[in-house]
Scaffold this motif. Structure first.
Motif, PDB file in Angstrom:
ATOM      1  N   ALA A  88       0.835  -1.186   0.000  1.00 48.14           N
ATOM      2  CA  ALA A  88       0.000   0.000   0.000  1.00 48.14           C
ATOM      3  C   ALA A  88       0.876   1.244   0.000  1.00 48.14           C
ATOM      4  N   LYS A  89       0.378   2.332  -0.571  1.00 46.36           N
ATOM      5  CA  LYS A  89       1.141   3.567  -0.630  1.00 46.36           C
ATOM      6  C   LYS A  89       1.316   4.105   0.786  1.00 46.36           C
ATOM      7  N   PRO A  90       2.550   4.280   1.255  1.00 49.88           N
ATOM      8  CA  PRO A  90       2.741   4.760   2.627  1.00 49.88           C
ATOM      9  C   PRO A  90       2.315   6.206   2.770  1.00 49.88           C
ATOM     10  N   VAL A  91       1.750   6.540   3.926  1.00 55.43           N
ATOM     11  CA  VAL A  91       1.227   7.877   4.176  1.00 55.43           C
ATOM     12  C   VAL A  91       2.189   8.659   5.066  1.00 55.43           C
ATOM     13  N   ALA A  92       2.415   9.908   4.712  1.00 53.33           N
ATOM     14  CA  ALA A  92       3.186  10.850   5.528  1.00 53.33           C
ATOM     15  C   ALA A  92       2.309  12.064   5.791  1.00 53.33           C
ATOM     16  N   VAL A  93       2.289  12.546   7.042  1.00 53.31           N
ATOM     17  CA  VAL A  93       1.454  13.697   7.401  1.00 53.31           C
ATOM     18  C   VAL A  93       2.311  14.753   8.092  1.00 53.31           C
ATOM     19  N   PHE A  94       2.229  15.986   7.604  1.00 51.67           N
ATOM     20  CA  PHE A  94       2.947  17.111   8.182  1.00 51.67           C
ATOM     21  C   PHE A  94       1.949  18.097   8.785  1.00 51.67           C
ATOM     22  N   ASP A  95       2.244  18.600   9.973  1.00 53.00           N
ATOM     23  CA  ASP A  95       1.618  19.831  10.426  1.00 53.00           C
ATOM     24  C   ASP A  95       2.119  20.949   9.510  1.00 53.00           C
ATOM     25  N   TRP A  96       1.487  22.123   9.582  1.00 56.28           N
ATOM     26  CA  TRP A  96       1.903  23.201   8.689  1.00 56.28           C
ATOM     27  C   TRP A  96       2.684  24.309   9.400  1.00 56.28           C
ATOM     28  N   ASP A  97       2.003  25.092  10.252  1.00 58.03           N
ATOM     29  CA  ASP A  97       2.620  26.286  10.835  1.00 58.03           C
ATOM     30  C   ASP A  97       3.795  25.926  11.741  1.00 58.03           C
ATOM     31  N   ASN A  98       4.932  26.525  11.449  1.00 59.21           N
ATOM     32  CA  ASN A  98       6.182  26.303  12.189  1.00 59.21           C
ATOM     33  C   ASN A  98       6.702  24.871  12.077  1.00 59.21           C
ATOM     34  N   THR A  99       6.106  24.087  11.171  1.00 59.58           N
ATOM     35  CA  THR A  99       6.653  22.778  10.819  1.00 59.58           C
ATOM     36  C   THR A  99       7.169  22.798   9.392  1.00 59.58           C
ATOM     37  N   ARG A 350      -3.508   0.967   8.994  1.00 64.10           N
ATOM     38  CA  ARG A 350      -4.367   2.106   8.634  1.00 64.10           C
ATOM     39  C   ARG A 350      -3.887   3.363   9.358  1.00 64.10           C
ATOM     40  N   ARG A 351      -2.574   3.516   9.445  1.00 61.07           N
ATOM     41  CA  ARG A 351      -1.999   4.707  10.053  1.00 61.07           C
ATOM     42  C   ARG A 351      -0.845   5.204   9.203  1.00 61.07           C
ATOM     43  N   GLN A 352      -0.494   6.459   9.387  1.00 58.84           N
ATOM     44  CA  GLN A 352       0.640   7.038   8.684  1.00 58.84           C
ATOM     45  C   GLN A 352       1.938   6.391   9.169  1.00 58.84           C
ATOM     46  N   VAL A 353       2.882   6.235   8.259  1.00 59.31           N
ATOM     47  CA  VAL A 353       4.182   5.706   8.667  1.00 59.31           C
ATOM     48  C   VAL A 353       5.082   6.817   9.184  1.00 59.31           C
ATOM     49  N   PHE A 354       4.819   8.065   8.742  1.00 57.91           N
ATOM     50  CA  PHE A 354       5.666   9.201   9.124  1.00 57.91           C
ATOM     51  C   PHE A 354       4.784  10.382   9.477  1.00 57.91           C
ATOM     52  N   ALA A 355       5.216  11.151  10.481  1.00 57.44           N
ATOM     53  CA  ALA A 355       4.507  12.379  10.851  1.00 57.44           C
ATOM     54  C   ALA A 355       5.520  13.405  11.311  1.00 57.44           C
ATOM     55  N   ALA A 356       5.190  14.683  11.097  1.00 60.66           N
ATOM     56  CA  ALA A 356       6.074  15.784  11.502  1.00 60.66           C
ATOM     57  C   ALA A 356       5.243  16.890  12.119  1.00 60.66           C
ATOM     58  N   VAL A 363       0.562  16.174  19.011  1.00 63.12           N
ATOM     59  CA  VAL A 363       0.988  15.002  19.771  1.00 63.12           C
ATOM     60  C   VAL A 363       0.320  13.719  19.293  1.00 63.12           C
ATOM     61  N   SER A 364      -0.994  13.724  19.147  1.00 66.34           N
ATOM     62  CA  SER A 364      -1.703  12.471  18.880  1.00 66.34           C
ATOM     63  C   SER A 364      -1.369  11.893  17.514  1.00 66.34           C
ATOM     64  N   PHE A 365      -1.347  12.730  16.479  1.00 66.08           N
ATOM     65  CA  PHE A 365      -1.079  12.146  15.167  1.00 66.08           C
ATOM     66  C   PHE A 365       0.388  11.777  15.011  1.00 66.08           C
ATOM     67  N   LEU A 366       1.287  12.430  15.746  1.00 70.99           N
ATOM     68  CA  LEU A 366       2.670  11.966  15.741  1.00 70.99           C
ATOM     69  C   LEU A 366       2.792  10.617  16.440  1.00 70.99           C
ATOM     70  N   ARG A 367       2.121  10.463  17.564  1.00 67.65           N
ATOM     71  CA  ARG A 367       2.181   9.173  18.266  1.00 67.65           C
ATOM     72  C   ARG A 367       1.638   8.042  17.403  1.00 67.65           C
ATOM     73  N   ASP A 368       0.689   8.349  16.515  1.00 68.86           N
ATOM     74  CA  ASP A 368       0.094   7.317  15.668  1.00 68.86           C
ATOM     75  C   ASP A 368       1.035   6.849  14.564  1.00 68.86           C
ATOM     76  N   ALA A 369       2.053   7.643  14.210  1.00 72.93           N
ATOM     77  CA  ALA A 369       2.961   7.264  13.123  1.00 72.93           C
ATOM     78  C   ALA A 369       3.715   5.992  13.495  1.00 72.93           C
ATOM     79  N   THR A 370       3.809   5.065  12.571  1.00 70.72           N
ATOM     80  CA  THR A 370       4.335   3.732  12.879  1.00 70.72           C
ATOM     81  C   THR A 370       5.830   3.582  12.670  1.00 70.72           C
ATOM     82  N   ALA A 371       6.465   4.458  11.878  1.00 70.56           N
ATOM     83  CA  ALA A 371       7.879   4.259  11.555  1.00 70.56           C
ATOM     84  C   ALA A 371       8.787   5.360  12.085  1.00 70.56           C
TER      85      ALA A 371
END
Length: 445
Positions: A88-99, A350-356, A363-371
């Motif tokens: 499956a296509k791995p998901v990466a999620v970034f916050d925006w402001d100051n990230t 069913r979670r993102q592999v990377f988060a920033a 906090v919560s969506f970063l904790r959910d990142a698996t890699a």
């Protein structure tokens, strides 16, 4: 010596041997194809048949071994690795402001709205209609400063001398969550699912269409990118930050992830329409942006109410893209989880592999990142407690890329007040197993 010619085999025996030989050949061919499949997949990922697949490289400019850790993420989960953990296509999620950018695009837009008189007088001059969490003290202060300047529904002249007090009161309520006199501006919200001061900005955009708001955001973007680093601007009688910059390192990382086959998203506590405009600058389409979203009236004008997520319906205004609310909205928009289940941590697949991210908001969506989880250090208590504790080895911390924060001299109060509960009560930061994280020193700056 001449070998005697063997006698012909009976027809049934010849047929059996021919069938066995054909089966062996088929098995050999299948084995060859199976062994070649990963190489073929890698070649396909490179963009031309038969060419070796080259994983995109993360550019320099990172702290410590962060560049190497990010490269490992791409090499492990990207399309060039035929043995990656999931097809499956791995998901990466970034916050925006100051990230992804330095400074806050929501702030930049509010200041533009105030300077250009684009905030409307609320219905009947009643400021409680702009937020269900606005206190009577704040509503009274806003009414005292803004009544008589414009008819309900008409833009307030906050960029003119006669509108200065109104601009000052709006800026104070938004920026400090208090009136100019110091009274609390908001009350009665869930501190893990929304932040009423953040939500108030899209609510103040009521009456405008999506196209008009995008136009306001684009104008603010042009001004803030053109202004020199460190510039300020006059808003009402005061001054405010007047510049924004994209982080080159994050822009490069997003491009590398996309090239490697990642599905890259933005999750922000700024307004949806504002972030859409800015995200285009790093190659993120509007349909991959999740910000605070207004409901709309017939005809397309924005209302002061917000779209909901999970168990929270549209118009309840209590589940925005903030801490646990970000988890809900990512589960809903990225992974298609509906109803109350969207508020829960999903299975790893069913979670993102990377988060920033850079703030406790994330906090919560970063904790959910698996890699891997990237934290841009802005000295935020809960986030840095978890990142420095690094109990599973998946957290990395990087200083801000422009004007980094100085080291926090006192330890982060992880064991006592680093966590804020739903009712706003502070408490200790706990790991997934409920053990308390000890206080942490600031070491990355």
């Amino acid at each position: 010596m001449t070998r005697p010619t063997p006698a012909p085999l009976p027809v049934p025996v010849r047929r059996l041997r021919a069938a066995a030989a054909a089966a062996a050949a088929a098995a050999l061919a299948a084995g060859t194809l199976a062994a070649a499949a990963p190489a073929a997949q890698a070649s396909a990922a490179s963009g031309r048949a038969g060419a070796p697949c080259t994983a995109p490289r993360v550019a320099a400019g990172w702290y410590g071994d962060n560049q190497a850790r990010l490269q490992q993420l791409i090499d492990t989960h990207g399309a060039c690795n035929p043995y990656r953990p999931s097809r499956a296509k791995p998901v990466a999620v970034f916050d925006w402001d100051n990230t992804v950018v330095k400074n806050d695009v929501g702030d930049a837009t509010l200041y533009w709205l105030l300077r250009n008189g684009r905030i409307r007088q609320p219905a009947a001059g009643d400021w409680t209609t702009t937020s269900r969490h606005l206190t009577p003290a704040a509503a009274s202060a806003l009414a005292a400063a803004c009544t008589g300047l414009a008819a309900p529904g008409s833009p307030l002249p906050t960029g003119t001398p006669e509108g200065t007090a109104c601009a000052d009161e709006i800026a104070a309520v938004y920026g400090t969550a208090a009136t100019r006199a110091g009274a609390a501006a908001f009350a009665g919200w869930n501190h893990r699912t929304t932040e009423p001061a953040y939500a108030w900005l899209p609510q103040l955009m009521q009456g405008w269409t999506a196209a008009e708001v995008r136009g306001f955001a684009a104008a603010a973007r042009t001004e803030n990118l053109a202004a020199p680093v460190g510039a300020t601007q006059q808003v009402g009688s005061g001054t405010a930050t007047g510049w924004v910059r994209y982080y080159d390192q994050q822009k490069d990382l997003i491009a590398a992830l996309q090239k490697a086959g990642f599905d890259v998203w933005i999750s922000s506590a700024s307004p949806q329409l504002v972030v859409e405009v800015w995200a285009a600058g790093v190659g993120i389409r509007a349909d991959h942006v999740i910000g605070i979203r207004n409901t709309t009236a017939p005809g397309g004008a924005l209302t002061p109410h917000l779209q909901g997520c999970g168990s929270v319906p549209d118009g309840a205004d209590t589940m925005t893209t903030y801490i646990d609310g970000k988890r809900c909205w990512i589960n809903k928009e990225v992974f298609g989880v509906r109803g109350a289940a969207a508020e829960k941590v999903q299975p790893a697949a069913r979670r993102q592999v990377f988060a920033a991210g850079d703030s406790d908001t994330d906090v919560s969506f970063l904790r959910d990142a698996t890699a891997l989880r990237l934290v841009v250090n802005r000295n935020k208590n809960e986030l840095l407690c978890r990142a420095y504790d690094n109990s599973d080895g998946k957290w990395i911390v990087n200083p801000m890329f422009i004007e980094p924060k100085k080291p926090k001299t006192a330890p982060y109060p992880c064991s006592t007040t680093g966590y804020v509960d739903r009712d706003g009560t502070p408490g200790p930061v706990r790991r997934a197993d409920t053990s308390i994280i000890p206080d942490q020193q600031d070491t990355v700056y």
